[in-house]
Design an enzyme around this catalytic site. Structure first.
Site, PDB file in Angstrom:
ATOM      1  N   LYS A 145     -69.706 -26.700  21.964  1.00 42.74           N
ATOM      2  CA  LYS A 145     -68.977 -27.992  22.329  1.00 42.74           C
ATOM      3  C   LYS A 145     -69.844 -28.864  21.670  1.00 42.74           C
ATOM      4  CE  LYS A 145     -66.008 -29.223  25.618  1.00 42.74           C
ATOM      5  NZ  LYS A 145     -64.812 -28.469  26.224  1.00 42.74           N
ATOM      6  N   GLY A 199     -57.706 -37.539  38.634  1.00 40.52           N
ATOM      7  CA  GLY A 199     -57.458 -37.483  37.052  1.00 40.52           C
ATOM      8  C   GLY A 199     -56.194 -37.139  36.430  1.00 40.52           C
ATOM      9  N   VAL A 200     -55.342 -38.178  36.340  1.00 41.09           N
ATOM     10  CA  VAL A 200     -54.096 -37.895  35.902  1.00 41.09           C
ATOM     11  C   VAL A 200     -53.817 -38.216  34.474  1.00 41.09           C
ATOM     12  CG1 VAL A 200     -52.808 -37.624  38.141  1.00 41.09           C
ATOM     13  CG2 VAL A 200     -53.307 -39.729  37.034  1.00 41.09           C
ATOM     14  N   GLY A 201     -54.562 -37.728  33.639  1.00 40.70           N
ATOM     15  CA  GLY A 201     -54.547 -37.476  32.343  1.00 40.70           C
ATOM     16  C   GLY A 201     -53.728 -36.599  31.471  1.00 40.70           C
TER      17      GLY A 201
END
Ligand code: NAD
Length: 366
Positions: free
Chosen positions: A93, A193-195
């Site tokens: 990552k 979290g509504v990404g």
């Protein structure tokens, strides 16, 4: 630029290998470029099963320690995610320190791509928080070690919808285990979290008739999505004590901790965020004791890696969705195994992933 002599008494001991999140990582690369202002860290946790594939996160970390800790935790998580999903990939990552809205530009992306390229294929990047498909297209100009590029450019496109589909499958399996049915109709579900991922998850569960509650720090987005999906909204952090059936963490990690578990009314936790448990052992155990069914994050959010792996392994979208759908079966198996062995679901999933890595290592050494 001036160089100063550093007095060794100013150095803190064990700043990298001594970090709490350091877990036998193979390689950690610090990337610095003064011209573009790039400051990034690439973490390669383990490459036993294949090249370390994992997204790049651009985030305004408060300190470099926070960034290092994040990349160490996230890269380790990728090792186990790919291992349990049966992919021939290792775990890696990257994090870029900075505000994605204000500081991201094409030159910065290209420079980051050059650093990725310098690793000769050992690390392959993709999207994560703060990144878009377009950024992967820019990185592709300087390296082939990138996935998640546009479909129009021969890539697999934005992985988020596939991630959301896998989370949806994992959530249904957890509901089946806990409530006896995988139907989400009427279930009270908080999506935090509504990404990219959160919104598609909201679509799946509202289509099924769940009572959805949205939470985000971006109020404009909340307003837009509450209208679009006729969903309720809750503002702020005081959300864990709500009357809920399912809590879906889809923002950042470590939201399952001492404070939230003490308040949590939900019977199921199933969401997209990486590293949801602040402490895997302690908080996994607390959830088990409280009878909360926790669908391990690294198992159910693997849709995205399955989707980008298509670019490495050469399979199509249909195959990606089929493999992602199988998260339902694997999640049920993990719940059964955890119950049978009286261990946490996190431990059950982790053990299976570790066994796969150990077996490959044995093959390689024989
Ligand atoms: P995103 O940046 O599109 O969305 C994140 C959302 O969370 C944003 O709307 C943001 O405003 C909100 N948020 C941030 N802090 C918050 C807080 N404290 N409380 C409430 N809301 C907050 O990211 P995404 O791509 O949707 O990913 C969401 C999570 O899922 C991340 O943890 C990511 O690492 C993980 N994940 C994503 C993918 C993928 O394919 N995108 C794959 C695996 C895991």
């Amino acid at each position: 630029m001036t160089s100063e002599i550093i007095d060794s008494k100013d150095l803190k001991s064990d700043p990298v290998f001594g970090q709490l999140s350091f877990d036998g990582h193979e390689q950690i690369v610090f990337c610095n470029d003064e011209d573009t202002g790039l400051k990034a860290i690439i973490g390669i946790h383990n490459t036993t099963l294949g090249p370390a594939l994992g997204g790049t996160r651009m985030w305004q970390y408060k300190t470099e320690w926070e960034a290092l800790n994040d990349v160490l935790r996230l890269s380790r998580g990728m090792t186990y995610k790919s291992a349990i999903t049966g992919l021939n990939l290792g775990g890696g990552k990257a994090v870029i320190i900075g505000d994605a809205k204000a500081q991201k530009n094409d030159a910065l992306m290209r420079k980051f791509g050059e650093f990725v390229n310098s690793l000769g294929g050992k690390y392959i990047t993709a999207e994560d928080v703060g990144m878009e498909t377009r950024d992967m297209d820019i990185i592709r100009e300087v390296t082939t070690s990138v996935t998640g590029i546009s479909e129009s450019k021969g890539g697999s496109g934005n992985p988020s919808p596939v991630t959301a589909y896998g989370v949806y499958m994992g959530m249904k399996a957890a509901a089946k285990y806990k409530f006896g049915s995988d139907k989400l109709e009427g279930k009270k579900i908080l999506v935090q979290g509504v990404g990219h991922v959160g919104e598609t998850l909201v679509k799946h569960i509202t289509d099924e008739g769940a009572q959805v509650i949205l939470n985000d720090i971006n109020e404009a987005r909340l307003e837009e999505l509450s209208k679009k999906y006729s969903a309720n909204v809750v503002l702020g952090n005081d959300i864990y004590g709500l009357d809920l059936d399912i809590y879906a963490p889809c923002a950042l990690g470590a939201t399952v901790n001492d404070t939230s578990i003490a308040q949590l009314q939900a019977k199921v936790i199933a969401g997209a965020a990486n590293n949801q448990l602040a402490n895997e052992v302690k908080h996994g155990k607390m959830l088990q004791e409280k009878g909360i069914a926790y669908a391990p994050d690294f198992l159910i959010n693997a849709g995205g890696i399955i989707n980008v792996y298509a670019e490495v392994a050469g399979y199509n979208k249909e195959e990606s969705l089929k493999r992602t759908e199988n998260i339902y079966n694997t999640t049920l198996e993990i719940f059964d195994l955890a119950e049978k062995e009286n261990i946490t679901t996190h431990r059950a999933a982790f053990n299976i992933a570790q066994a796969r890595i150990d077996a490959r290592k044995k093959e390689q050494n024989s």
